[in-house]
Design a protein around this motif. Structure first.
Motif, PDB file in Angstrom:
ATOM      1  N   PHE A  25       0.823  -1.211   0.000  1.00  0.00           N
ATOM      2  CA  PHE A  25       0.000   0.000   0.000  1.00  0.00           C
ATOM      3  C   PHE A  25       0.854   1.256   0.000  1.00  0.00           C
ATOM      4  CE2 PHE A  25      -4.545   0.545   0.118  1.00  0.00           C
ATOM      5  CZ  PHE A  25      -4.974  -0.749  -0.102  1.00  0.00           C
ATOM      6  N   ILE A  26       1.984   1.184   0.689  1.00  0.00           N
ATOM      7  CA  ILE A  26       2.894   2.341   0.659  1.00  0.00           C
ATOM      8  C   ILE A  26       3.430   2.520  -0.762  1.00  0.00           C
ATOM      9  CG2 ILE A  26       5.120   3.190   1.507  1.00  0.00           C
ATOM     10  CD1 ILE A  26       4.367   1.796   4.201  1.00  0.00           C
ATOM     11  N   LEU A  27       3.768   1.403  -1.412  1.00  0.00           N
ATOM     12  CA  LEU A  27       4.229   1.491  -2.804  1.00  0.00           C
ATOM     13  C   LEU A  27       3.133   2.078  -3.702  1.00  0.00           C
ATOM     14  CD1 LEU A  27       6.226  -1.837  -3.369  1.00  0.00           C
ATOM     15  CD2 LEU A  27       7.086   0.409  -2.711  1.00  0.00           C
ATOM     16  N   TYR A  28       1.882   1.672  -3.464  1.00  0.00           N
ATOM     17  CA  TYR A  28       0.762   2.242  -4.228  1.00  0.00           C
ATOM     18  C   TYR A  28       0.744   3.760  -4.080  1.00  0.00           C
ATOM     19  CZ  TYR A  28      -1.582  -2.337  -4.726  1.00  0.00           C
ATOM     20  OH  TYR A  28      -1.914  -3.616  -5.045  1.00  0.00           O
ATOM     21  N   VAL A  55       1.357   9.284  -6.005  1.00  0.00           N
ATOM     22  CA  VAL A  55       1.897  10.638  -5.814  1.00  0.00           C
ATOM     23  C   VAL A  55       2.894  10.970  -6.922  1.00  0.00           C
ATOM     24  CG1 VAL A  55       3.336  12.066  -4.308  1.00  0.00           C
ATOM     25  CG2 VAL A  55       1.488  10.714  -3.332  1.00  0.00           C
ATOM     26  N   SER A  56       3.857  10.084  -7.171  1.00  0.00           N
ATOM     27  CA  SER A  56       4.859  10.388  -8.203  1.00  0.00           C
ATOM     28  C   SER A  56       4.193  10.470  -9.573  1.00  0.00           C
ATOM     29  CB  SER A  56       5.983   9.347  -8.194  1.00  0.00           C
ATOM     30  OG  SER A  56       5.471   8.058  -8.430  1.00  0.00           O
ATOM     31  N   GLY A  57       3.241   9.583  -9.828  1.00  0.00           N
ATOM     32  CA  GLY A  57       2.568   9.572 -11.132  1.00  0.00           C
ATOM     33  C   GLY A  57       1.780  10.842 -11.387  1.00  0.00           C
ATOM     34  N   PHE A  58       0.970  11.250 -10.420  1.00  0.00           N
ATOM     35  CA  PHE A  58       0.155  12.445 -10.646  1.00  0.00           C
ATOM     36  C   PHE A  58       1.009  13.719 -10.624  1.00  0.00           C
ATOM     37  CE2 PHE A  58      -3.389   9.602 -10.065  1.00  0.00           C
ATOM     38  CZ  PHE A  58      -4.335  10.141 -10.909  1.00  0.00           C
ATOM     39  N   ALA A  59       2.111  13.701  -9.873  1.00  0.00           N
ATOM     40  CA  ALA A  59       3.010  14.862  -9.894  1.00  0.00           C
ATOM     41  C   ALA A  59       3.613  15.018 -11.293  1.00  0.00           C
ATOM     42  CB  ALA A  59       4.111  14.700  -8.854  1.00  0.00           C
ATOM     43  N   LEU A  60       4.017  13.889 -11.903  1.00  0.00           N
ATOM     44  CA  LEU A  60       4.588  13.955 -13.257  1.00  0.00           C
ATOM     45  C   LEU A  60       3.516  14.317 -14.273  1.00  0.00           C
ATOM     46  CD1 LEU A  60       6.857  10.794 -13.100  1.00  0.00           C
ATOM     47  CD2 LEU A  60       7.648  13.142 -13.317  1.00  0.00           C
ATOM     48  N   TYR A  61       2.342  13.726 -14.103  1.00  0.00           N
ATOM     49  CA  TYR A  61       1.226  13.957 -15.032  1.00  0.00           C
ATOM     50  C   TYR A  61       0.822  15.431 -15.051  1.00  0.00           C
ATOM     51  CZ  TYR A  61      -3.736  13.833 -16.430  1.00  0.00           C
ATOM     52  OH  TYR A  61      -4.942  14.077 -17.009  1.00  0.00           O
ATOM     53  N   VAL A 105       6.438  17.992  -3.859  1.00  0.00           N
ATOM     54  CA  VAL A 105       7.068  16.722  -4.209  1.00  0.00           C
ATOM     55  C   VAL A 105       8.044  16.926  -5.355  1.00  0.00           C
ATOM     56  CG1 VAL A 105       6.627  14.329  -4.837  1.00  0.00           C
ATOM     57  CG2 VAL A 105       4.921  15.594  -3.531  1.00  0.00           C
ATOM     58  N   LEU A 106       7.624  17.730  -6.341  1.00  0.00           N
ATOM     59  CA  LEU A 106       8.505  18.019  -7.483  1.00  0.00           C
ATOM     60  C   LEU A 106       9.754  18.740  -7.011  1.00  0.00           C
ATOM     61  CD1 LEU A 106       5.988  19.157 -10.226  1.00  0.00           C
ATOM     62  CD2 LEU A 106       7.696  17.378 -10.506  1.00  0.00           C
ATOM     63  N   THR A 107       9.574  19.682  -6.081  1.00  0.00           N
ATOM     64  CA  THR A 107      10.728  20.432  -5.587  1.00  0.00           C
ATOM     65  C   THR A 107      11.667  19.508  -4.825  1.00  0.00           C
ATOM     66  OG1 THR A 107       9.285  22.353  -5.403  1.00  0.00           O
ATOM     67  CG2 THR A 107      11.402  22.473  -4.264  1.00  0.00           C
ATOM     68  N   ALA A 108      11.103  18.621  -4.012  1.00  0.00           N
ATOM     69  CA  ALA A 108      11.931  17.778  -3.147  1.00  0.00           C
ATOM     70  C   ALA A 108      12.689  16.712  -3.932  1.00  0.00           C
ATOM     71  CB  ALA A 108      11.060  17.131  -2.074  1.00  0.00           C
ATOM     72  N   PHE A 109      12.027  16.047  -4.864  1.00  0.00           N
ATOM     73  CA  PHE A 109      12.655  14.901  -5.530  1.00  0.00           C
ATOM     74  C   PHE A 109      13.081  15.200  -6.958  1.00  0.00           C
ATOM     75  CE2 PHE A 109       9.864  13.201  -2.247  1.00  0.00           C
ATOM     76  CZ  PHE A 109      10.773  12.446  -1.522  1.00  0.00           C
ATOM     77  N   ARG A 168      10.611  10.253 -11.812  1.00  0.00           N
ATOM     78  CA  ARG A 168      10.508   9.277 -12.902  1.00  0.00           C
ATOM     79  C   ARG A 168      11.211   7.977 -12.551  1.00  0.00           C
ATOM     80  NH1 ARG A 168       9.858  13.384 -16.325  1.00  0.00           N
ATOM     81  NH2 ARG A 168       8.241  13.011 -17.871  1.00  0.00           N
ATOM     82  N   LEU A 169      12.418   8.105 -12.010  1.00  0.00           N
ATOM     83  CA  LEU A 169      13.186   6.904 -11.652  1.00  0.00           C
ATOM     84  C   LEU A 169      12.440   6.116 -10.563  1.00  0.00           C
ATOM     85  CD1 LEU A 169      15.820   5.343 -12.121  1.00  0.00           C
ATOM     86  CD2 LEU A 169      16.835   6.660 -10.269  1.00  0.00           C
ATOM     87  N   THR A 170      11.908   6.834  -9.580  1.00  0.00           N
ATOM     88  CA  THR A 170      11.164   6.179  -8.507  1.00  0.00           C
ATOM     89  C   THR A 170       9.952   5.443  -9.066  1.00  0.00           C
ATOM     90  OG1 THR A 170      11.822   7.992  -7.082  1.00  0.00           O
ATOM     91  CG2 THR A 170      10.044   6.591  -6.279  1.00  0.00           C
ATOM     92  N   HIS A 171       9.192   6.141  -9.915  1.00  0.00           N
ATOM     93  CA  HIS A 171       7.985   5.569 -10.508  1.00  0.00           C
ATOM     94  C   HIS A 171       8.331   4.286 -11.262  1.00  0.00           C
ATOM     95  CE1 HIS A 171       3.755   6.396 -11.382  1.00  0.00           C
ATOM     96  NE2 HIS A 171       3.938   6.073 -12.651  1.00  0.00           N
ATOM     97  N   HIS A 172       9.454   4.299 -11.949  1.00  0.00           N
ATOM     98  CA  HIS A 172       9.888   3.170 -12.765  1.00  0.00           C
ATOM     99  C   HIS A 172      10.341   2.001 -11.883  1.00  0.00           C
ATOM    100  CE1 HIS A 172      10.802   2.474 -17.020  1.00  0.00           C
ATOM    101  NE2 HIS A 172      11.598   1.546 -16.549  1.00  0.00           N
TER     102      HIS A 172
END
Lengths: 217, 372
Positions: free
Chosen positions: A129-132, A137-143, A159-163, A169-173
């Motif tokens: 669930f944490i991975l979900y 979060v990473s997906g919608f931030a990129l989207y 999130v964009l500023t922090a990571f 992208r790397l995390t999402h992948h």
């Protein structure tokens, strides 16, 4: 005498299958988006465009499904409850975790007898669930970057500023691969328990019913 | 019903045009400058007369300083001659100090800078090019015996506004790339809270700098910015979303290697590591060098030079994803992922085979009835 118990209520089953389908579709389309492996000969085609539309559509379905499951963990039966997913918080939960682990490691003869999730699986699901959430979060931030300054972009700007864009992208992948690894394990364990426990584990996620011998509880 | 549409009349007074002609700028060039700059600021054409007016009223004092820089931004600005921007801008501003083009040198020049700062205190616009090294007390960059940290802080504090040109002044850029031996920082990090606007890019796009100066001349303030302090008119959209090769991206047509058939036909550079999808800049619409070209048009992917820490975060430049920390550079995220999935499958496969032969772990075995 064997009892038939209604273990997985319909919201649990529906969200399970929406998640499963979403993860398959999101992984295939996401892998294509990251590394477009289809050769296209005509500019009239819309392969990447279609992949992205499907990816975003299922992203919304997945996010809503995860949200619905979180809500259900507050109102559903005790197998669906959020408490189920943190077995390490109680001594008896620890005992069940160790018992299941010993069975998997061929150190115990039989796994603990369970009606709902086994404790080790429940613990794995809380990690999943944490991975979900990381994926959502990473997906919608990129989207959101298609429309800077509003909507998802401004919601996830911290999130964009922090990571950073590329970090997300790397995390999402990488998390996609972790979820694929989890799926392999999940299907295997479901099969194993179906054979060994003989309580209808596999069919229970379709119908919700499990066969339980109360004397063994 | 057909409605009659009369556009608002937009005209620049004859007297103004004459004045510019007398200075050697043709009326055509001046009108082009005003309209192009208005368009660059994303303002409607009705603002053209106000822009033209602002170009007359002012003699804006400007101090242009360089620290850890390659002077690439100065070069980019001075070589812009469409629409005679260099000429016009240098006519309406009063450039008090600029290492690249001033005639004075040594203590004389430093004295002039100090005098200009005091004379126009709170009124001048400061343009900073290059990062500021804070490490070891700022010893890595000194001008006239003063550290960049000292002189930059003083100049920013006394300026009406500060414009950071290029990625180094805006975000630290290449000097701040890992391991950042000199402790280089951006102007915003050096003087937090000061009125600073960032115009990152390597180099800055001269048209964006011109538009920012003209915005200040016209409205007396800096333009609206995004969360990174960049003007929205220039950095408000993603390169990828305005790219001329976007149709090939959506279709799924990509150059696989430099010089292949897809590359020669102008297909999308996504698989060659183009960072257009990660970068916010107006390169596709404004382009560089008088609108001649820009990297993607020339057949090379974007490297994301106008994003923070681009040297670290956008590399490898020719791959989509960054390297996975702790792994060899050849181990891409997908190779690691496939390895992980395969290892999982093998491990559980072996466990499954062993479990098939396992005896005595079956539950409810006493209830099982074998069918005939």
């Amino acid at each position: 005498m064997l009892q038939i118990r209604y273990v997985w209520e319909w919201p649990v089953r529906i969200t399970h299958w929406v998640n499963a389908l979403s993860i398959v579709v999101l992984s295939v389309t996401g892998f294509y988006i990251g590394n477009p492996f289809v050769t296209v000969h005509s500019t009239n085609q819309f392969v990447m465009g279609t992949m992205r539309v499907v990816h975003y559509g299922f992203a919304y379905a997945f996010a809503l499904s995860v949200l619905a499951r979180v809500v259900w963990s507050l109102v559903g039966n005790h197998h669906a409850s959020w408490r189920e997913f943190f077995p390490w918080l109680t001594p008896s939960g620890w005992k069940r975790i160790i018992g299941t682990f010993k069975y998997y490691a061929f150190m115990a003869k039989k796994p603990p007898y369970e009606v709902g999730h086994n404790a080790l699986a429940a613990m794995a699901y809380s990690a999943v669930f944490i991975l979900y959430l990381v994926q959502i979060v990473s997906g919608f931030a990129l989207y959101g970057q298609f429309s800077p300054g509003v909507g998802w972009y401004s919601f996830f700007a911290p999130v964009l500023t922090a990571f950073g864009n590329q970090g997300l992208r790397l995390t999402h992948h990488l998390v996609m691969w972790l979820l694929i690894g989890f799926a392999i394990h999940h299907v295997y364990s479901a099969w194993l328990m179906d054979v060994k426990e003989k309580n209808g584990t596999l069919s229970s996620i379709f119908g919700g019913y499990k066969f339980v011998e109360p004397e063994d509880l | 019903m057909k409605t009659e549409h009369t556009p608002n009349e937009v005209s620049i007074p004859e007297a103004t045009l004459r004045k510019w002609e007398a200075r050697g700028v043709s009326r055509r060039d001046f009108i082009k400058f005003c309209t192009a700059t208005t368009a660059a600021m994303a303002l409607p054409m009705t603002f053209v007369p106000r822009v033209a007016q602002a170009m007359e009223d002012n003699r804006l004092p400007v101090i242009w300083v360089e620290y850890q820089s390659c002077s690439g931004d100065s070069e980019a600005f001075l070589r812009a001659n469409q629409p005679a921007a260099g000429d016009i801008i240098l006519d309406v501003i009063s450039l008090e100090y600029s290492e690249v083009i001033m005639a004075a040198a040594g203590h004389l020049a430093e004295e002039a800078k100090q005098q200009a700062m005091e004379k126009y205190k709170g009124k001048y616009v400061l343009i900073v090019e290059g990062a500021i090294p804070k490490g070891d007390g700022g010893v890595y960059c000194t001008v006239g015996g003063r550290s960049a940290v000292d002189s930059c802080t003083e100049l920013v504090r006394n300026a009406a506004a500060t414009i950071c040109v290029g990625s180094c002044a805006s975000f630290g850029g290449i000097p701040a790339a890992a391991p950042n031996p000199t402790g280089a920082v951006s102007v915003m990090d050096l003087v937090p809270g000061a009125p600073v606007i960032n115009l990152p890019g390597c180099p800055v796009n001269a048209e964006n700098l011109t538009a920012t100066i003209v915005h200040f001349l016209t409205f007396g303030k800096l333009p609206a910015t995004d969360r990174l302090g960049r003007p929205k008119f220039a950095y408000g959209k993603r390169i990828h979303d305005n790219c001329e090769r976007r149709a090939h991206f959506d279709a799924g047509q990509y150059a696989e290697v430099f010089g292949d058939a897809g590359h020669r036909q102008g297909h999308c550079l996504y698989k060659l590591g183009c960072k257009g999808p990660e970068t916010f800049h107006n390169c596709p619409t404004i382009r560089y060098n008088e609108g001649t070209s820009w990297p993607v048009m020339a057949g090379h992917g974007c490297v994301g030079c106008s994003e923070p820490q681009f040297w670290d975060t956008m590399s490898p430049f020719y791959r989509r994803l960054p390297n996975v920390p702790g792994f060899d550079v050849e181990m891409t995220a997908d190779k690691i992922g496939i390895g992980l999935a395969a290892a999982t499958a093998v491990a559980f496969g072996a466990h499954g085979v062993a479990s098939c032969f396992r005896r005595g772990d079956n539950m409810e075995q006493d209830k099982v009835i074998e069918e005939e």
